[in-house]
Enzyme design. Structure first.
Site, mmCIF file in Angstrom:
data_model
loop_
_atom_site.group_PDB
_atom_site.id
_atom_site.type_symbol
_atom_site.label_atom_id
_atom_site.label_comp_id
_atom_site.label_asym_id
_atom_site.label_seq_id
_atom_site.Cartn_x
_atom_site.Cartn_y
_atom_site.Cartn_z
ATOM 1 N N ALA A 42 0.834 -1.200 0.000
ATOM 2 C CA ALA A 42 0.000 0.000 0.000
ATOM 3 C C ALA A 42 0.866 1.245 0.000
ATOM 4 C CB ALA A 42 -0.924 0.014 1.217
ATOM 5 N N TYR B 297 -5.498 9.555 0.076
ATOM 6 C CA TYR B 297 -5.212 8.195 0.553
ATOM 7 C C TYR B 297 -6.500 7.388 0.662
ATOM 8 C CZ TYR B 297 -4.088 4.443 3.848
ATOM 9 O OH TYR B 297 -3.960 3.225 4.458
#
Length: 290
Positions: free
Chosen positions: A61, A126
């Site tokens: 990620a 994000y």
């Protein structure tokens, strides 16, 4: 025996999966960007076919919340496009994708724990890119388990707990926000929960989105205060402050507690209390047990 691919294996959760995998009869294959670029769809296809992968655990990620505001395209490549690549390859090969997502898909405007069926509303880049990754996985038609977690820390890499250990050992005082509320999650606990799902084949017939954090609720101030106390850094005065006193590019959810009822009911998981796991992590760091 299953062939299990761990992506992002050099990160916090990936390193925990490395440790856990040594105790398994299954074949764990660990990759990070040097071994497999998951943003390259063709490379992902080739790797999964060549290694006859049955389960993928995507620990990779883009997690720098601040940098994502200035470079959403980079965050999107890893959090969204790469997840899409893994999902499409999993669909072709009939593999199951276990994907780790985040509390940042929610805006934090509630004051009761978020369940899996509540409508996401991310505040920043994000959260948006992680939510797009979730949607891509669901739309792919692959077999999947999406696990949203929050406030992840461990002995590995950079994280809030390690930063607080350093700052409270060096400074006379440190200010930490007290008006953002959530649940800290030790990567070792999350890794163990995922490992149990794989080892006991609990992913079969349990597709869907789940929430997992350690038990309990606190503020970032509480977490910093406990970190200093457990480490014995009592010379440092950990002081609470408000979010507005420290403006940032990225807006954070003020309340991002996740409801874990579905995870516990489905997988029969006993989840540790956050303070107990924090003590374990700090003890490991002090004893260099990583």
């Amino acid at each position: 025996m299953l062939n299990i691919l761990i992506t992002g294996a050099n990160g916090q959760l990936g390193n925990e999966m490395r440790k856990l995998g040594t105790a398994s009869a299954d074949n764990y294959i660990y990759t990070d960007v040097a071994e497999l670029d998951i943003t390259d769809a063709d490379a992902v296809d080739r790797f999964i076919v060549m290694n006859d992968i049955n389960v993928i655990v995507n620990c990779a990620a883009y997690t720098n919340v601040e940098k994502a505001e200035g470079d959403e395209a980079a965050a999107d490549r890893i959090n969204h496009r790469a997840a899409d690549n893994l999902a499409k390859s999993a669909k072709k090969c009939r593999a199951t994708l276990i994907h780790v997502s985040t509390d940042y898909v929610f805006d934090g405007h509630k004051n009761t724990p978020y369940t899996e069926d509540e409508t996401p509303s991310p505040l920043g880049a994000y959260g948006r890119t992680k939510l797009d990754g979730e949607k891509a996985i669901i739309d792919s038609g692959c077999k999947y388990i999406i696990v949203r977690t929050a406030w992840l820390y461990s002995e590995y890499g950079n994280n809030f707990v390690k930063t607080m250990l350093r700052l409270t050992s060096e400074r006379e005082s440190v200010n930490v926000v007290s008006d953002q509320i959530g649940s800290p999650t030790y990567a070792g606990d999350l890794g163990t929960a995922i490992f149990d799902i794989i080892e006991h084949r609990k992913f079969e017939g349990n597709m869907g989105i789940y929430h997992y954090t350690d038990e309990g609720v606190c503020s970032w101030y509480d977490l910093a205060h406990e970190t200093a106390r457990i480490a014995g850094n009592t010379q440092c005065n950990v002081r609470p402050c408000r979010t507005w006193e420290y403006p940032t590019k990225a807006e954070r959810p003020s309340y991002s507690v996740l409801d874990k009822s579905k995870f516990k009911a489905t997988f029969g998981t006993e989840i540790p209390y956050w303070r107990e796991s924090l003590e374990k992590c700090i003890k490991n760091l002090k004893n260099n047990k990583i």
